[in-house]
Design an enzyme around this catalytic site. Sequence first.
Site, short mmCIF file in Angstrom:
data_model
loop_
_atom_site.label_atom_id
_atom_site.label_comp_id
_atom_site.label_asym_id
_atom_site.label_seq_id
_atom_site.Cartn_x
_atom_site.Cartn_y
_atom_site.Cartn_z
N ARG A 46 0.83 -1.21 0.00
CA ARG A 46 0.00 0.00 0.00
C ARG A 46 0.87 1.27 0.00
O ARG A 46 0.54 2.27 -0.61
CB ARG A 46 -0.96 0.00 1.21
CG ARG A 46 -1.76 1.27 1.32
CD ARG A 46 -3.04 1.18 2.16
NE ARG A 46 -3.03 0.22 3.23
CZ ARG A 46 -2.36 0.35 4.38
NH1 ARG A 46 -1.66 1.45 4.63
NH2 ARG A 46 -2.40 -0.59 5.29
N TYR A 98 -18.23 15.70 -13.84
CA TYR A 98 -18.63 14.29 -13.92
C TYR A 98 -19.72 13.98 -12.88
O TYR A 98 -19.63 14.43 -11.73
CB TYR A 98 -17.39 13.43 -13.69
CG TYR A 98 -17.65 11.95 -13.68
CD1 TYR A 98 -18.02 11.29 -14.85
CD2 TYR A 98 -17.53 11.22 -12.51
CE1 TYR A 98 -18.26 9.93 -14.83
CE2 TYR A 98 -17.76 9.86 -12.49
CZ TYR A 98 -18.13 9.22 -13.65
OH TYR A 98 -18.37 7.87 -13.64
N ASP A 170 -10.16 18.18 -13.56
CA ASP A 170 -10.34 16.80 -13.98
C ASP A 170 -9.90 16.72 -15.45
O ASP A 170 -10.53 17.31 -16.32
CB ASP A 170 -11.82 16.39 -13.81
CG ASP A 170 -12.09 14.93 -14.17
OD1 ASP A 170 -11.40 14.39 -15.05
OD2 ASP A 170 -12.99 14.33 -13.56
N LYS A 195 -10.35 5.70 -18.71
CA LYS A 195 -10.77 6.19 -20.02
C LYS A 195 -9.59 6.24 -20.98
O LYS A 195 -8.99 5.23 -21.26
CB LYS A 195 -11.45 7.54 -19.84
CG LYS A 195 -12.41 7.61 -18.62
CD LYS A 195 -13.63 6.74 -18.79
CE LYS A 195 -14.47 6.62 -17.51
NZ LYS A 195 -14.89 7.87 -16.88
C1 PLP Z 1 -15.28 8.25 -15.55
C2 PLP Z 1 -14.95 9.58 -15.04
C3 PLP Z 1 -14.63 9.79 -13.69
C4 PLP Z 1 -14.68 8.69 -12.66
O1 PLP Z 1 -13.72 7.73 -12.90
P1 PLP Z 1 -13.84 6.17 -12.52
O2 PLP Z 1 -12.56 5.63 -13.01
O3 PLP Z 1 -15.05 5.64 -13.22
O4 PLP Z 1 -14.01 6.11 -11.03
C5 PLP Z 1 -14.28 11.08 -13.30
N1 PLP Z 1 -14.26 12.10 -14.18
C6 PLP Z 1 -14.60 11.93 -15.48
C7 PLP Z 1 -14.56 13.11 -16.38
C8 PLP Z 1 -14.95 10.67 -15.95
O5 PLP Z 1 -15.28 10.53 -17.23
#
Ligand code: PLP
Length: 384
Positions: A46, A98, A170, A195
């Site tokens: 961890r 998001y 983000d 993503k």
């Molecule tokens: C998918 C997404 C998240 C969250 O991410 P996870 O990996 O699904 O927890 C946060 N911000 C954006 C813009 C996203 O598309």
Amino acid sequence: MDINTRIVHAGIDRDPATGASSVPLYQASTYSQNDPERHGRYDYVRSGNPTREALEKALAELEGGAAGLAFASGMAATSSALLLFRPGDHLVVGRDVYGGTFRVLDRLFSRWGLRTTFVDTTDAANIRAAVEPATRAIFIETPSNPFLRITDLAATAAIARERGLLTIADGTFTTPYLQRPLEHGFDLVVHSATKFLNGHSDLLAGAVVARGAELGDRLKFIQNAFGAVLGVQDSWLLLRGLKTLAARLETGQKTAHWLAERLAALPEVKKVHYPGLPGHPGREIHARQASGGGAVLSFELAEEGMTMEFLRRLRLPLLAVSLGGVETIVTHPATMSHASMPPEERELRGISEGLVRMSVGLESGEDLLTDILQAFREAGRKRG
Ligand SMILES: *Cc1c(COP(=O)(O)O)cnc(C)c1O
């Protein structure tokens, strides 16, 4: 060096011990200590793992930050970053961040005394007006989801500097290949690496990159204390996916731009949202702070009532939540990505039944367009 080169060679680009072309997968939870009085660099997974660290180093380098940290998901990354704050603190957050970010702030962190004001950050005046004495940070997403609305990174960072606030972006939709918020004065970038960074729709991961070392240390403490770290196998897979980021995103955004233009000319489509299209609000700002329009677009159907049949008739793309994969993914925001949002919040954001989001993958644009055209045709016929 150019970002294309850096993406391939970021972090540890070969195994120092053997020259192997990939960092070894250190699938271990603990480390034997040679000296009971002087512990080595690693003690427990961890707190540290060489495979995860190779990934973290690469992410920090690509964003231009002092420290990178990998988490079990994008939400784990965002939530861990939010643990920097304390009860009574206030945040100014983009209105169309998001859905999960909205939910964790609205439903979870609110219970722990963290207050949030959601504003349309495309106008810096709204950010300025929302700042209170207790405000500690501004959290934005640009382009935002699902309308690809643009927030001026440098202008936001300037407000934050004036008021002594932390800035968090983000960066999921753009990745460091297209946009690096730290270069525009931001303090933190959070990612859903699920993503585009990974790009193969086969793992869940998140990341935080800090511009400064001090902030990086505080996040490293949170990462270890809170414990939402990324597993070793997924760290290795993500490192592998990351190497093709430039090629994937370049192809995807070229097709997305081409499709956006084609879709805008169709009678079945009322409006296309894509930062590369002339007339897209904030297009000039986006062009200044990012090197391309990205591979995500959204469009509104002229006839809302046709949406479900249109989606049902699409054959090539996945009809799914998520984005950023090698395969094109079509999402219906009202019932999928933004389903967790109360209907009145959705309405406030203009997310109608007729809105469709498309994350463009590596298929041929012609094939995607042919599929879209036949889906419109079939849906129209069904409707009579
Ligand atoms: C998918 C997404 C998240 C969250 O991410 P996870 O990996 O699904 O927890 C946060 N911000 C954006 C813009 C996203 O598309």
